[in-house]
Design a protein around this motif. Structure first.
Motif, mmCIF file in Angstrom:
data_model
loop_
_atom_site.group_PDB
_atom_site.id
_atom_site.type_symbol
_atom_site.label_atom_id
_atom_site.label_comp_id
_atom_site.label_asym_id
_atom_site.label_seq_id
_atom_site.Cartn_x
_atom_site.Cartn_y
_atom_site.Cartn_z
ATOM 1 N N ASN A 22 0.797 -1.237 0.000
ATOM 2 C CA ASN A 22 0.000 0.000 0.000
ATOM 3 C C ASN A 22 0.830 1.288 0.000
ATOM 4 N N ILE A 23 2.159 1.181 0.042
ATOM 5 C CA ILE A 23 2.961 2.407 0.017
ATOM 6 C C ILE A 23 3.002 2.936 -1.417
ATOM 7 N N SER A 24 2.736 4.214 -1.576
ATOM 8 C CA SER A 24 2.617 4.787 -2.924
ATOM 9 C C SER A 24 3.788 5.686 -3.313
ATOM 10 N N CYS A 25 4.793 5.777 -2.455
ATOM 11 C CA CYS A 25 5.965 6.597 -2.742
ATOM 12 C C CYS A 25 7.176 5.688 -2.942
ATOM 13 N N PRO A 26 7.771 5.657 -4.124
ATOM 14 C CA PRO A 26 8.902 4.765 -4.362
ATOM 15 C C PRO A 26 10.135 5.126 -3.550
ATOM 16 N N ALA A 27 10.293 6.406 -3.227
ATOM 17 C CA ALA A 27 11.471 6.822 -2.461
ATOM 18 C C ALA A 27 11.402 6.305 -1.031
ATOM 19 N N SER A 28 10.263 6.454 -0.371
ATOM 20 C CA SER A 28 10.145 5.966 1.008
ATOM 21 C C SER A 28 10.075 4.442 1.040
ATOM 22 N N ALA A 29 9.510 3.820 0.005
ATOM 23 C CA ALA A 29 9.499 2.359 -0.057
ATOM 24 C C ALA A 29 10.923 1.816 -0.035
ATOM 25 N N ALA A 30 11.818 2.484 -0.759
ATOM 26 C CA ALA A 30 13.222 2.066 -0.766
ATOM 27 C C ALA A 30 13.901 2.406 0.552
ATOM 28 N N ALA A 31 13.544 3.548 1.139
ATOM 29 C CA ALA A 31 14.161 3.951 2.406
ATOM 30 C C ALA A 31 13.890 2.931 3.509
ATOM 31 N N PHE A 32 12.699 2.339 3.493
ATOM 32 C CA PHE A 32 12.319 1.370 4.523
ATOM 33 C C PHE A 32 12.674 -0.060 4.141
ATOM 34 N N LEU A 85 15.185 0.362 -4.858
ATOM 35 C CA LEU A 85 15.168 1.740 -5.317
ATOM 36 C C LEU A 85 14.915 1.783 -6.818
ATOM 37 N N ALA A 86 13.925 2.570 -7.216
ATOM 38 C CA ALA A 86 13.592 2.687 -8.634
ATOM 39 C C ALA A 86 14.755 3.288 -9.415
ATOM 40 N N GLU A 87 14.947 2.806 -10.634
ATOM 41 C CA GLU A 87 16.068 3.244 -11.450
ATOM 42 C C GLU A 87 16.033 4.747 -11.697
ATOM 43 N N ALA A 88 14.842 5.299 -11.947
ATOM 44 C CA ALA A 88 14.728 6.733 -12.227
ATOM 45 C C ALA A 88 15.151 7.580 -11.036
ATOM 46 N N LEU A 89 14.982 7.035 -9.823
ATOM 47 C CA LEU A 89 15.448 7.731 -8.627
ATOM 48 C C LEU A 89 16.949 7.551 -8.452
ATOM 49 N N ALA A 90 17.413 6.330 -8.641
ATOM 50 C CA ALA A 90 18.836 6.029 -8.442
ATOM 51 C C ALA A 90 19.726 6.853 -9.360
ATOM 52 N N ALA A 118 19.186 16.021 2.957
ATOM 53 C CA ALA A 118 19.410 16.387 1.562
ATOM 54 C C ALA A 118 18.238 17.215 1.047
ATOM 55 N N ILE A 119 17.374 17.664 1.955
ATOM 56 C CA ILE A 119 16.160 18.413 1.628
ATOM 57 C C ILE A 119 15.311 17.613 0.640
ATOM 58 N N PHE A 120 15.332 16.315 0.816
ATOM 59 C CA PHE A 120 14.481 15.382 0.075
ATOM 60 C C PHE A 120 14.314 14.171 0.975
ATOM 61 N N GLN A 121 13.136 13.559 0.968
ATOM 62 C CA GLN A 121 12.792 12.467 1.882
ATOM 63 C C GLN A 121 12.908 12.929 3.337
ATOM 64 N N ALA A 122 12.291 14.038 3.636
ATOM 65 C CA ALA A 122 12.394 14.636 4.967
ATOM 66 C C ALA A 122 11.721 13.802 6.043
ATOM 67 N N THR A 123 10.528 13.275 5.751
ATOM 68 C CA THR A 123 9.814 12.531 6.792
ATOM 69 C C THR A 123 10.348 11.111 6.924
ATOM 70 N N CYS A 124 10.571 10.449 5.793
ATOM 71 C CA CYS A 124 10.958 9.033 5.868
ATOM 72 C C CYS A 124 12.425 8.831 6.244
ATOM 73 N N VAL A 125 13.316 9.584 5.615
ATOM 74 C CA VAL A 125 14.749 9.414 5.903
ATOM 75 C C VAL A 125 15.190 10.313 7.059
ATOM 76 N N ASP A 126 15.001 11.623 6.913
ATOM 77 C CA ASP A 126 15.530 12.564 7.902
ATOM 78 C C ASP A 126 14.951 12.341 9.297
ATOM 79 N N ALA A 127 13.616 12.241 9.382
ATOM 80 C CA ALA A 127 12.958 12.221 10.684
ATOM 81 C C ALA A 127 12.704 10.819 11.220
ATOM 82 N N THR A 128 12.941 9.794 10.392
ATOM 83 C CA THR A 128 12.609 8.435 10.833
ATOM 84 C C THR A 128 13.793 7.478 10.726
#
Length: 235
Positions: free
Chosen positions: A56-66, A71-76, A155-165
């Motif tokens: 049910n996670i709809s964000c590929p960046a946070s899915a990879a963080a957890f 990690l999706a190729e377009a993000l990598a 990195a001012i990206f993935q603030a909630t999933c990476v930075d704060a968690t």
């Protein structure tokens, strides 16, 4: 903590769980609604209980963080961040993504988020989404007895999933974030709000020191006596 700081959102308890925990808790949490992690954090801050899984996670960046999905190729490659206009080149976006702290793929099967006051199991991290003044006192409370300097990682990206968690979970240290494009676009976080992640095993210590700070320094700072005295002289 809520009373001293006058928080309008609930502090959120976040727990990384295995399959056994997921089976026990799944009926008490919404694990069906498609959601980004930042949106789940927003909902938990308003009293809801959410279970995030690979389904049910709809964000590929946070899915990879957890570690729920690769990690999706377009993000990598940084191409997605470049296309979004967040970085000047794909290479800059690639550098930002390459520096992200992530959990090992498959190590956990889900993440639960609940208001801290009624979470059923001991969380790993407590996330506070509020005004900088509130986060300032919490950060000061964390070094009240040591006076050490704090260094925040973002990195001012993935603030909630990476930075704060993830970072507080992995490092065992508090981490503050200014927010990011994703959470500011997808949630009701205010322009004047930021985030702080606190490892749960430090929470009692932080709150104990917060109580001490609230007796004198916090009262004086909020009263702004020095400012009013200066303003009066200026007039």
């Amino acid at each position: 903590m809520k009373e001293i700081l006058n928080l309008k959102r609930e502090p959120v308890g976040v727990k990384f769980i295995k399959d056994t925990d997921k089976q026990v808790l799944k009926d008490q949490y919404d694990g069906e609604t498609k959601t980004r992690y930042c949106q789940a954090l927003m909902r938990a801050g308003n009293g809801e209980k959410i279970l995030i899984t690979a389904e049910n996670i709809s964000c590929p960046a946070s899915a990879a963080a957890f570690g729920l999905k690769p990690l999706a190729e377009a993000l990598a490659t940084g191409q997605m961040l470049y296309n979004m206009g967040l970085f000047a080149t794909p290479e800059a976006g690639k550098n930002a993504m390459g520096s992200m702290t992530r959990l090992k793929l498959g190590e956990y099967s889900g993440v639960i988020l609940s208001p801290l006051a009624n979470i059923e199991i001991q969380p790993d991290v407590v996330v506070v989404e509020s005004f900088p003044e509130h986060l300032m006192w919490l950060a000061l409370a964390s070094i009240y007895e040591t006076g050490e300097r704090l260094e925040f990682n973002s990195a001012i990206f993935q603030a909630t999933c990476v930075d704060a968690t993830v970072i507080p979970f992995v490092t065992g240290k508090i981490n503050c974030s200014l927010g990011c494009f994703g959470c500011r676009e997808a949630t009701n976080i205010e322009d004047s709000e930021n985030l702080l992640g606190i490892p749960y095993d430090q929470l009692d210590y932080v709150v104990k020191n917060l109580e001490k700070l609230s007796l004198k320094p916090m009262v004086r700072a909020r009263a702004k006596q020095a400012f009013h005295s200066f303003s009066g002289c200026g007039n």
